[in-house]
Design a protein around this motif. Structure first.
Motif, short mmCIF file in Angstrom:
data_model
loop_
_atom_site.label_atom_id
_atom_site.label_comp_id
_atom_site.label_asym_id
_atom_site.label_seq_id
_atom_site.Cartn_x
_atom_site.Cartn_y
_atom_site.Cartn_z
N LEU A 6 0.16 5.02 1.68
CA LEU A 6 -1.24 5.40 1.46
C LEU A 6 -1.37 6.20 0.16
N LEU A 7 -0.53 7.18 -0.02
CA LEU A 7 -0.63 8.04 -1.20
C LEU A 7 -0.30 7.29 -2.48
N ARG A 8 0.65 6.39 -2.42
CA ARG A 8 1.06 5.65 -3.62
C ARG A 8 -0.06 4.77 -4.17
N LYS A 9 -0.97 4.37 -3.31
CA LYS A 9 -2.06 3.47 -3.73
C LYS A 9 -3.26 4.21 -4.29
N HIS A 10 -3.29 5.53 -4.13
CA HIS A 10 -4.51 6.26 -4.49
C HIS A 10 -4.48 6.68 -5.96
N PRO A 11 -5.58 6.43 -6.70
CA PRO A 11 -5.58 6.70 -8.13
C PRO A 11 -5.52 8.17 -8.50
N ARG A 12 -5.87 9.07 -7.59
CA ARG A 12 -5.87 10.50 -7.92
C ARG A 12 -4.50 11.15 -7.69
N ILE A 13 -3.57 10.39 -7.14
CA ILE A 13 -2.22 10.89 -6.95
C ILE A 13 -1.40 10.56 -8.20
N LYS A 14 -0.77 11.57 -8.76
CA LYS A 14 0.02 11.39 -9.96
C LYS A 14 1.37 10.75 -9.66
N GLN A 15 2.03 11.26 -8.63
CA GLN A 15 3.36 10.75 -8.29
C GLN A 15 3.66 11.04 -6.83
N VAL A 16 4.32 10.08 -6.17
CA VAL A 16 4.81 10.28 -4.81
C VAL A 16 6.33 10.21 -4.85
N MET A 17 6.97 11.19 -4.25
CA MET A 17 8.43 11.25 -4.23
C MET A 17 8.91 10.99 -2.81
N TYR A 18 9.69 9.93 -2.65
CA TYR A 18 10.21 9.52 -1.34
C TYR A 18 11.45 8.69 -1.61
N PRO A 19 12.52 8.84 -0.82
CA PRO A 19 13.77 8.14 -1.14
C PRO A 19 13.63 6.63 -1.29
N LYS A 20 12.73 6.02 -0.53
CA LYS A 20 12.57 4.57 -0.60
C LYS A 20 12.09 4.11 -1.96
N TYR A 21 11.30 4.93 -2.63
CA TYR A 21 10.71 4.55 -3.91
C TYR A 21 11.27 5.36 -5.07
N SER A 22 12.35 6.04 -4.84
CA SER A 22 12.97 6.86 -5.87
C SER A 22 13.82 6.00 -6.80
N PRO A 23 13.94 6.41 -8.06
CA PRO A 23 14.87 5.69 -8.96
C PRO A 23 16.32 5.81 -8.51
N THR A 24 16.58 6.70 -7.57
CA THR A 24 17.94 6.86 -7.05
C THR A 24 18.11 6.18 -5.69
N ARG A 25 17.22 5.26 -5.35
CA ARG A 25 17.30 4.60 -4.04
C ARG A 25 18.67 3.94 -3.83
N GLU A 26 19.24 3.40 -4.89
CA GLU A 26 20.55 2.74 -4.77
C GLU A 26 21.58 3.69 -4.15
N PHE A 27 21.56 4.93 -4.59
CA PHE A 27 22.52 5.90 -4.08
C PHE A 27 22.22 6.26 -2.62
N TYR A 28 20.94 6.33 -2.28
CA TYR A 28 20.56 6.60 -0.89
C TYR A 28 21.01 5.46 0.01
#
Length: 602
Positions: free
Chosen positions: A483-505
């Motif tokens: 929900l938050l990732r789709k909203h235009p007023r949100i600058k950034q959402v941080m969550y392991p699934k969508y992190s640039p480090t997901r490979e390591f997770y």
């Protein structure tokens, strides 16, 4: 469907009306700032706070009573569960205040006096408390030790021991003869306590638990509870058994919702979620809180390693960095947790520099980045340093970090408990580590079971459905993240699934594991963050991993005096952290949607 609507007044405990709650309601952005600035309109209403930052009022009352009887004007007391922990506090205060006269800081050990016991005393655990008495002008220094190390007494221990103290059952140790302390009176008093011999351990209960254990400092007689004291917790007859059940859940040998009797019947050496050869509950050590597990891991590393700096890799929870900076040779901080920083670290190692240990979180709090544990492990094996991984955020059911760590630590206060009414922590040794034998000997020598019996009983009860709760929390967190990732007023959402480090997770994710219940979001402006937070109808306060959704302007609370420093590592002052709970998914999404809609009014 269960409503997620929340209306908890400023300063009320979270959960409301909970005597030993570990969170407190700070329902607006302004109230969080007011708390950090020490404003009376906030502090005056606070019934409690996070226990390492806010000394519980029951602990304060007990400390005041000790000063009234044993202290002097201008003195304060800080309470610890053993002489050894109190002595470490004294050493820290002296290190920070080197000109403090030795006579102005002292330890008062309070132990049971068997000659003044109540007739029903044998039904309860044996209380003991060590008070550090010091000049009140150094309260800030003593508080640092309390906060960073998590060594202080729990509120339940203080409540129980205060009553015993008031009724004359706790006496100053030095005023009791050795005979009175150890040899006379009922059998339960003939065991040496931790203030006299920290290596003394009693055996566990039951044939299946009487093998080697690491958390049974209180004897059988000391672990009996009665219904008048503990109500519905009476089903847990012995705190030792409760601790054993907790260790089995942490070890992964108990992965279903189970009563205590089932937990104790499970095979001790069965391997499931940890997937490490030779691993069992005997490699799990319980502590009063997660930070205490980190502090003691660092302390054990120092006792067997050389006097070298440690590495803090990735932006951590604040006190982890403070521990390795203040207790020992110091720290090197790689706060971005990037591959480039690992490259720099490796160049230092290749150049001959050596380090004691590397501490990291998996994933980190609050940025939810995951370190490259595989590479870290390879460097540790090549250049001979310890690796401690904090698995609190990932949780031991979503991720398995133990194969890459010498020690995995966790705060059991969080999702393992879920009920937000008891503290706890754990340290887990990896039996396949090349350092295992020396670490095991060190832990068995240094470990002191200071986990208060009543806290263990509550934690065991709370954790029985730990496995069942994880899946629902993972699902809800992903829904909010989307929900938050789709909203235009949100600058950034941080969550392991969508992190640039997901490979390591994903390398450490268990076959059925998800991405956890914690996520953070930043906004394009402070005003947007404030409007969203103030209109978000969830519980709002410190802590995480609760069975209900708990939100916080985390950076304001954790780094208010160092916002520019935090920002230099990508930790935005506008960041809001969400610990997602077990609510109905559709209603939870609706709650967040309404808060997002409120931003449109700016």
């Amino acid at each position: 469907m269960t409503s997620t609507a929340v209306n908890i007044e400023l300063g009320e405990t979270i959960p409301p009306l909970t005597a030993h709650a570990v969170s407190v309601s700070l329902p607006t952005w302004k109230s969080n700032v007011g708390y950090e600035e020490g404003e009376d309109w906030v502090l005056g209403k606070m019934k409690t706070g996070y226990p390492r930052f806010f000394i519980h009022k029951s602990i304060q009352r007990f400390a005041d009573a000790i000063i009234a009887k044993h202290g002097h004007v201008g003195e304060k007391a800080m309470l610890f569960p053993s002489h050894a922990t109190a002595a470490r506090c004294v050493a820290f205060v002296r290190s920070q205040v080197p000109d403090l006269d030795d006579s102005r800081i002292r330890i008062l050990d309070l132990v049971p006096n068997p000659q003044r016991q109540r007739s029903h005393y044998s039904k309860f655990v044996s209380p003991h408390v060590s008070a550090v008495i010091y000049p009140q002008e150094h309260a800030g220094v003593a508080k640092q030790f309390w906060q960073h190390t998590g060594e202080g007494v729990s509120s339940r221990r203080a409540e129980y021991c205060h009553q015993a103290f008031s009724e004359g059952e706790l006496e100053e140790s030095e005023k009791l003869s050795d005979d009175a302390r150890f040899c006379k009176g009922p059998k339960r008093y003939q065991k040496r306590s931790s203030i006299d011999d920290t290596a003394a351990k009693s055996t566990s209960l039951g044939a299946d638990v009487q093998a080697k254990t690491n958390g049974d400092a209180e004897s059988l007689d000391h672990n009996r509870y009665v219904e008048e004291r503990f109500g519905r917790n009476l089903e847990v007859s012995f705190a030792t058994d409760a601790k054993s059940a907790i260790r089995r859940r942490i070890a992964g040998t108990l992965t279903v919702d189970a009563e205590l009797s089932t937990a104790l019947q499970s095979a001790k050496d069965e391997e499931r979620t940890r997937n490490v050869a030779g691993f069992s509950e005997d490699d799990v050590y319980l502590y009063p809180c997660g930070m205490n597990a980190i502090y003691n891991a660092h302390r054990c590393f120092l006792s067997v390693g050389s006097a070298q700096k440690s590495i803090c890799y990735g932006f951590p929870y604040t006190d982890t960095l403070k521990i390795i900076q203040k207790f020992g040779p110091g720290a090197m901080f790689y706060g971005h947790g990037s591959s480039e920083e690992l490259d720099e670290f490796e160049r230092r190692l290749e150049g001959g520099e050596r380090f004691l240990a590397l501490f990291c979180e998996f994933p980190g709090n609050p940025l939810l980045k995951s370190p490259d544990l595989q590479r870290i492990r390879a460097l540790a094996d090549k250049y001979d340093f310890f690796v401690a991984v904090d698995e609190t955020i990932g949780t031991m059911l979503n991720v398995n970090v133990l194969p890459y760590a010498d020690v995995a630590v966790s705060s059991l206060t969080k999702i393992f408990s879920g009920d937000c009414n008891v503290m706890g922590g754990s340290a887990v040794l990896n039996p396949t580590s090349k350092h295992y034998q020396v670490l095991k000997r060190t832990w068995d020598k240094e470990y002191e079971d200071n986990y208060w019996a009543e806290d263990a009983i509550f934690l065991e009860r709370n954790s029985r459905d730990f496995v069942l709760r994880i899946d629902r929390i993972n699902e809800n967190a992903e829904a909010i993240c989307d929900l938050l990732r789709k909203h235009p007023r949100i600058k950034q959402v941080m969550y392991p699934k969508y992190s640039p480090t997901r490979e390591f997770y994903d390398r450490c994710r268990t076959p059925k594991g998800g991405y956890g219940g914690l996520l953070s979001a930043t906004f394009h402006s402070r005003d947007e963050a404030i409007v969203f937070f103030d209109n978000l109808d969830t519980a709002k306060g410190p802590s995480l991993g609760t069975n209900f959704t708990l939100s916080s302007p985390y950076v304001i609370l954790a780094h208010y005096t160092e916002l520019d420093w935090a920002a230099s590592y990508g930790v935005d002052a506008n960041l809001i952290r969400f610990s997602v709970g077990l609510e109905d998914t559709e209603e939870l999404v609706g709650t967040f949607s309404r808060a997002l809609a409120a931003i449109g009014g700016i």
